[in-house]
Design a protein around this motif. Sequence first.
Motif, short mmCIF file in Angstrom:
data_model
loop_
_atom_site.label_atom_id
_atom_site.label_comp_id
_atom_site.label_asym_id
_atom_site.label_seq_id
_atom_site.Cartn_x
_atom_site.Cartn_y
_atom_site.Cartn_z
N ASN A 66 0.66 -0.98 -0.43
CA ASN A 66 0.21 0.11 -0.34
C ASN A 66 0.98 1.31 -0.36
OD1 ASN A 66 -2.01 -1.63 0.35
ND2 ASN A 66 -2.18 -1.15 2.57
N TYR A 67 0.19 2.44 -0.80
CA TYR A 67 0.34 3.19 -0.59
C TYR A 67 0.39 4.61 -1.04
CZ TYR A 67 1.54 2.65 -6.02
OH TYR A 67 1.34 2.60 -6.67
N LYS A 68 1.02 6.22 -0.94
CA LYS A 68 -0.26 6.77 -1.48
C LYS A 68 0.82 8.46 -1.81
CE LYS A 68 -4.33 9.73 -0.15
NZ LYS A 68 -5.36 9.94 0.70
N CYS A 69 1.59 9.00 -1.53
CA CYS A 69 1.86 9.68 -1.57
C CYS A 69 3.48 9.83 -2.22
CB CYS A 69 2.51 11.21 -0.26
SG CYS A 69 3.55 10.91 0.87
N ARG A 70 4.43 8.87 -2.24
CA ARG A 70 5.86 9.03 -2.20
C ARG A 70 6.35 9.95 -2.26
NH1 ARG A 70 6.92 4.97 -6.75
NH2 ARG A 70 4.99 3.84 -7.01
N LYS A 71 6.23 10.29 -0.74
CA LYS A 71 6.76 11.73 -1.05
C LYS A 71 7.27 11.06 0.42
CE LYS A 71 4.85 14.83 -3.68
NZ LYS A 71 3.51 16.13 -3.93
N GLY A 72 7.07 10.73 1.43
CA GLY A 72 7.70 10.19 2.47
C GLY A 72 6.53 11.16 4.23
N THR A 73 5.19 11.06 3.46
CA THR A 73 4.22 11.90 4.38
C THR A 73 3.38 11.71 4.73
OG1 THR A 73 3.25 13.26 2.44
CG2 THR A 73 5.36 14.42 3.21
N CYS A 74 2.80 10.91 4.11
CA CYS A 74 1.19 10.49 4.26
C CYS A 74 1.17 8.90 5.80
CB CYS A 74 0.88 9.50 3.43
SG CYS A 74 1.24 8.18 2.01
N GLY A 75 3.09 7.65 5.49
CA GLY A 75 2.77 6.77 5.86
C GLY A 75 2.04 5.27 5.87
N GLN A 76 1.24 5.51 4.45
CA GLN A 76 0.64 4.17 3.79
C GLN A 76 1.79 3.42 3.49
OE1 GLN A 76 -3.06 3.85 3.19
NE2 GLN A 76 -2.75 5.26 4.87
N CYS A 77 2.98 3.98 2.90
CA CYS A 77 3.59 2.68 2.66
C CYS A 77 4.49 2.23 3.90
CB CYS A 77 4.41 3.40 1.40
SG CYS A 77 5.79 4.20 1.70
N THR A 78 4.54 2.50 4.90
CA THR A 78 5.49 1.82 6.24
C THR A 78 4.89 0.25 5.95
OG1 THR A 78 4.32 3.65 7.71
CG2 THR A 78 5.64 1.54 8.85
N ARG A 107 10.30 1.04 8.67
CA ARG A 107 10.38 1.86 7.31
C ARG A 107 9.22 2.41 6.20
NH1 ARG A 107 16.09 1.22 6.57
NH2 ARG A 107 15.33 3.34 5.36
N LEU A 108 10.01 3.57 5.96
CA LEU A 108 8.45 3.98 4.92
C LEU A 108 9.06 3.69 3.45
CD1 LEU A 108 8.17 7.61 5.85
CD2 LEU A 108 6.28 5.64 6.20
N ALA A 109 8.73 2.05 2.72
CA ALA A 109 9.32 1.88 1.86
C ALA A 109 9.53 2.86 0.69
CB ALA A 109 8.24 0.18 1.31
N CYS A 110 8.63 4.13 0.57
CA CYS A 110 8.79 4.63 -0.41
C CYS A 110 10.47 5.78 0.04
CB CYS A 110 7.60 5.91 -1.10
SG CYS A 110 7.23 7.33 0.95
N GLN A 111 10.80 5.59 1.01
CA GLN A 111 11.79 6.35 1.28
C GLN A 111 13.10 5.82 1.44
OE1 GLN A 111 12.07 9.94 0.84
NE2 GLN A 111 10.21 8.85 0.22
#
Length: 115
Positions: A66-78, A107-111
């Motif tokens: 799961n992910y949303k912003c890809r910027k490290g702000t939403c936390g969906q990709c945790t 971790r944030l997968a997008c980061q």
Amino acid sequence: MNNRVYTVGSLIPGRLIAKPPVSEQTESKVIKTEVITVEQNGKRMDIHPVKGKLLDIALNQGKQINYKCRKGTCGQCTVKVLIGPRLSAPNSQEQKKLKNEITNGYRLACQAEIH
Ligand code: FES
């Protein structure tokens, strides 16, 4: 120059095949087990490490993170990293968003970068 000493035992058919040195055996074992294992929402995923963002690599390998912003702000990709060779240290976005959860392996997968 071959300094190998042959004994009676080494002349038995099938015994001349040398086993690889212990260091090589260990190295091949490490390569086989080099997989990044993460968990998100109780779902465990194995990701073969390729250089890039953890999220992008996982998605390219068909993992449904799961992910949303890809910027490290939403936390969906945790994700919780269970096994994480070759992952970068958490960056400032992850530290800001996850705070103490980083010490529990989150971790944030997008980061997170795979080296
Ligand atoms: S997708 Fe929003 S923090 Fe990673």
